[in-house]
Design a protein around this motif. Structure first.
Motif, PDB file in Angstrom:
ATOM      1  N   ILE A   1      -0.643  -6.433   5.673  1.00 62.37           N
ATOM      2  CA  ILE A   1      -0.204  -5.713   4.480  1.00 62.37           C
ATOM      3  C   ILE A   1      -0.909  -4.367   4.401  1.00 62.37           C
ATOM      4  N   GLY A   2      -0.111  -3.318   4.232  1.00 57.41           N
ATOM      5  CA  GLY A   2      -0.651  -1.978   4.043  1.00 57.41           C
ATOM      6  C   GLY A   2      -0.748  -1.621   2.572  1.00 57.41           C
ATOM      7  N   THR A   3       0.248  -2.054   1.802  1.00 57.87           N
ATOM      8  CA  THR A   3       0.291  -1.770   0.365  1.00 57.87           C
ATOM      9  C   THR A   3       0.752  -3.014  -0.367  1.00 57.87           C
TER      10      THR A   3
ATOM     11  N   GLY B   1      -4.449  -5.123   1.614  1.00 61.87           N
ATOM     12  CA  GLY B   1      -3.956  -3.802   1.977  1.00 61.87           C
ATOM     13  C   GLY B   1      -4.930  -2.701   1.607  1.00 61.87           C
ATOM     14  N   GLU B   2      -4.485  -1.492   1.871  1.00 58.37           N
ATOM     15  CA  GLU B   2      -5.329  -0.325   1.629  1.00 58.37           C
ATOM     16  C   GLU B   2      -4.968   0.405   0.341  1.00 58.37           C
TER      17      GLU B   2
ATOM     18  N   THR C   1       2.787   3.230   3.100  1.00 59.85           N
ATOM     19  CA  THR C   1       2.563   2.253   4.155  1.00 59.85           C
ATOM     20  C   THR C   1       3.166   2.728   5.470  1.00 59.85           C
TER      21      THR C   1
ATOM     22  N   ARG D   1       2.920  -1.816   9.294  1.00 59.19           N
ATOM     23  CA  ARG D   1       2.363  -2.724   8.299  1.00 59.19           C
ATOM     24  C   ARG D   1       3.417  -3.114   7.277  1.00 59.19           C
TER      25      ARG D   1
END
Length: 139
Positions: free
Chosen positions: A4-6, A27-28, A65, A69
């Motif tokens: 997961i990025g977001t 995520g980030e 994202t 991801r």
């Protein structure tokens, strides 16, 4: 399986967790679906974005994202709205042996039926079962 990025969540979850003290739980970046702005003075450098509406939140998440991801969407009303918009490709569930007498629906009020394929990931953990289902796209 991409990571997961977001993550997209609703304001209720954000408020309940006190925004994870400004650190995304996965995520980030984190996108909060809310009609209210970011709380004044709240972790000004936190990678959290406040957006009005689920479709706009998912657009923002796509912008944040990378292609390698995934975008995670929390269950509840936000997840149900994403389902209703046809924007959910896969559902991940973690089943634990606890039965509650009351609570909220997993995807809020979903007005139409959505079919899931058989799970393509099944991982048995210590008192937890991790499941992942692809969503069948209806014509």
């Amino acid at each position: 399986m991409a990571r997961i990025g977001t993550l997209v969540v609703g304001r209720h979850v954000f408020d309940m967790t006190d925004g994870w003290e400004g650190v995304p739980p996965a995520g980030e970046q984190l996108v909060v679906v809310s009609h209210r702005p970011r709380p004044a003075g709240w972790h000004p450098d936190a990678p959290f974005h406040f957006v009005d509406g689920v479709a706009r939140a998912l657009d923002k998440a796509r912008e944040l994202t990378g292609e390698d991801r995934d975008i995670g969407v929390a269950a509840g009303d936000v997840g149900g709205q994403a389902f209703a918009l046809g924007l959910v490709d896969e559902v991940a569930m973690d089943v634990v042996p606890v039965v509650f007498g009351s609570g909220k629906r997993y995807f809020g009020s979903v007005g139409t039926r959505h079919l899931l394929d058989d799970p393509h990931v099944v991982i048995r953990g210590d008192r937890v079962l991790h499941l992942r289902y692809r969503v069948r796209k209806q014509p």
